[in-house]
Design an enzyme around this catalytic site. Sequence first.
Site, PDB file in Angstrom:
ATOM      1  N   GLY A 156      38.773  20.979  80.484  1.00 36.42           N
ATOM      2  CA  GLY A 156      39.849  20.681  81.446  1.00 36.42           C
ATOM      3  C   GLY A 156      39.244  19.913  82.610  1.00 36.42           C
ATOM      4  N   ARG A 157      39.842  20.092  83.805  1.00 42.95           N
ATOM      5  CA  ARG A 157      39.369  19.327  84.977  1.00 42.95           C
ATOM      6  C   ARG A 157      37.886  19.563  85.257  1.00 42.95           C
ATOM      7  NH1 ARG A 157      43.740  21.714  86.588  1.00 42.95           N
ATOM      8  NH2 ARG A 157      45.604  20.499  87.013  1.00 42.95           N
ATOM      9  N   SER A 177      38.209  22.219  72.322  1.00 42.17           N
ATOM     10  CA  SER A 177      39.526  22.116  72.953  1.00 42.17           C
ATOM     11  C   SER A 177      40.433  23.148  72.307  1.00 42.17           C
ATOM     12  CB  SER A 177      40.068  20.705  72.732  1.00 42.17           C
ATOM     13  OG  SER A 177      41.472  20.710  72.782  1.00 42.17           O
ATOM     14  N   ARG A 240      34.947  32.463  84.112  1.00 44.42           N
ATOM     15  CA  ARG A 240      35.296  33.869  84.325  1.00 44.42           C
ATOM     16  C   ARG A 240      34.336  34.732  83.513  1.00 44.42           C
ATOM     17  NH1 ARG A 240      37.459  32.578  88.246  1.00 44.42           N
ATOM     18  NH2 ARG A 240      39.607  32.869  88.921  1.00 44.42           N
ATOM     19  N   GLU A 269      33.065  42.245  88.030  1.00 51.40           N
ATOM     20  CA  GLU A 269      32.619  41.922  89.392  1.00 51.40           C
ATOM     21  C   GLU A 269      33.057  43.009  90.374  1.00 51.40           C
ATOM     22  OE1 GLU A 269      33.809  37.942  90.474  1.00 51.40           O
ATOM     23  OE2 GLU A 269      32.884  37.113  88.669  1.00 51.40           O
ATOM     24  N   HIS A 287      29.428  34.460  92.518  1.00 48.09           N
ATOM     25  CA  HIS A 287      30.732  33.778  92.383  1.00 48.09           C
ATOM     26  C   HIS A 287      30.968  32.782  93.533  1.00 48.09           C
ATOM     27  CE1 HIS A 287      34.961  34.328  90.439  1.00 48.09           C
ATOM     28  NE2 HIS A 287      34.787  33.076  90.850  1.00 48.09           N
ATOM     29  N   ILE A 288      30.109  31.759  93.587  1.00 43.31           N
ATOM     30  CA  ILE A 288      30.183  30.798  94.704  1.00 43.31           C
ATOM     31  C   ILE A 288      30.561  29.392  94.240  1.00 43.31           C
ATOM     32  CG2 ILE A 288      28.607  32.033  96.254  1.00 43.31           C
ATOM     33  CD1 ILE A 288      26.364  30.087  95.271  1.00 43.31           C
TER      34      ILE A 288
HETATM   35  C1  DGY Z   1      38.764  30.049  91.194  1.00 44.49           C
HETATM   36  O1  DGY Z   1      39.328  29.299  92.012  1.00 44.49           O
HETATM   37  O2  DGY Z   1      39.317  30.413  90.155  1.00 44.49           O
HETATM   38  C2  DGY Z   1      37.358  30.475  91.503  1.00 44.49           C
HETATM   39  O3  DGY Z   1      36.895  31.419  90.652  1.00 44.49           O
HETATM   40  C3  DGY Z   1      37.177  30.883  92.944  1.00 44.49           C
HETATM   41  O4  DGY Z   1      37.256  29.735  93.698  1.00 44.49           O
END
Ligand code: DGY
Length: 326
Positions: A156-157, A177, A240, A269, A287-288
């Site tokens: 995707g993006r 895909s 995720r 998490e 998660h940054i």
């Molecule tokens: C999201 O936007 O889904 C990220 O995990 C947090 O920015």
Amino acid sequence: MERFKVLVTRNIPQEGIQLLERIADVDVSPHDRPFPREELLAKAGEYDGILGLLTDKIDGEFFDAAPKLKGYANYAVGYDNIDVKEATRRKVPVSNTPGVLTDATAELAWALIFAVSRRVVESDKVMRSGNWSGWGPLQFIGGDIKGKTLGIVGAGRIGTETALMSRGFGMKVLYTSSSGRKNGVLNAELHAELVPFEELLKRSDFISIHAPLTPETRHLFNASAFSLMKESAYIVNTARGPIINEEDLVQALRNGDIAGAGLDVYENEPAMASGLAQLENAVVLPHIGSATTSSRTGMAELAARNLIAMLKGEKPETPLNPELYD
Ligand code: DGY
């Protein structure tokens, strides 16, 4: 004009709050921690609109507790925390924040690719420990990047941008895909190959995960997937956590079934699977992915604009249930 009442479940960049304050009285959680579930359920009924985070579960129980709700804006592109079907059934519009964090997240995937393959964190630790004895020909030998094969799971993006960033390294790009449709940009710009998942596992030197979390992608990477990967391959996850079975990953890293893992997200998490923290061939970040100033500000502004539109009964810029406006 009617003044709305809005809840923001955790402090976000001021730009977003200021936009909301133009049309609403805004309560921002004073605590820098996820909003407790019981508190959310207890307070939700007071608000016309809520701007929440990926840690807020937006499900039937939540909607029951929020009868006045005109809209919910997620401060995240990922929306596995929202039961969109349930929102649509109840005719409550919901939105997310795609686009504004694409570059930041793709850049972090690359930070992990470099860090894990060139053993950056391990090497940094040795320098700080004072135990480095000087240059040595067999120290901290890692994996090459240039000319290698990059497998993108979920083009995707963010997956597309991560792949495009490989141009400087002359990499062969493979991708999967879920729709089975080819990615025109990747085909045209990189002559990338759309391949079945198993083929991507077998051929890739680096695998970068960018798929959404769905019932189909939960534990997509498990012991049998790791067993198909090259022993010299690295896996990177900025999407995720539950897409990887973390216990199986710990085993694969321990046994040398794969060379390393760069993780920004986790199955449960903020916890990590037991053993992961001790593994030198894992680079682990909190998660940054979207944590740059422009990206987090962009998320705040987009989520606020979305919520304002929903409060006014207008279609938000990035709706998750656009059919409500048909
Ligand atoms: C999201 O936007 O889904 C990220 O995990 C947090 O920015």
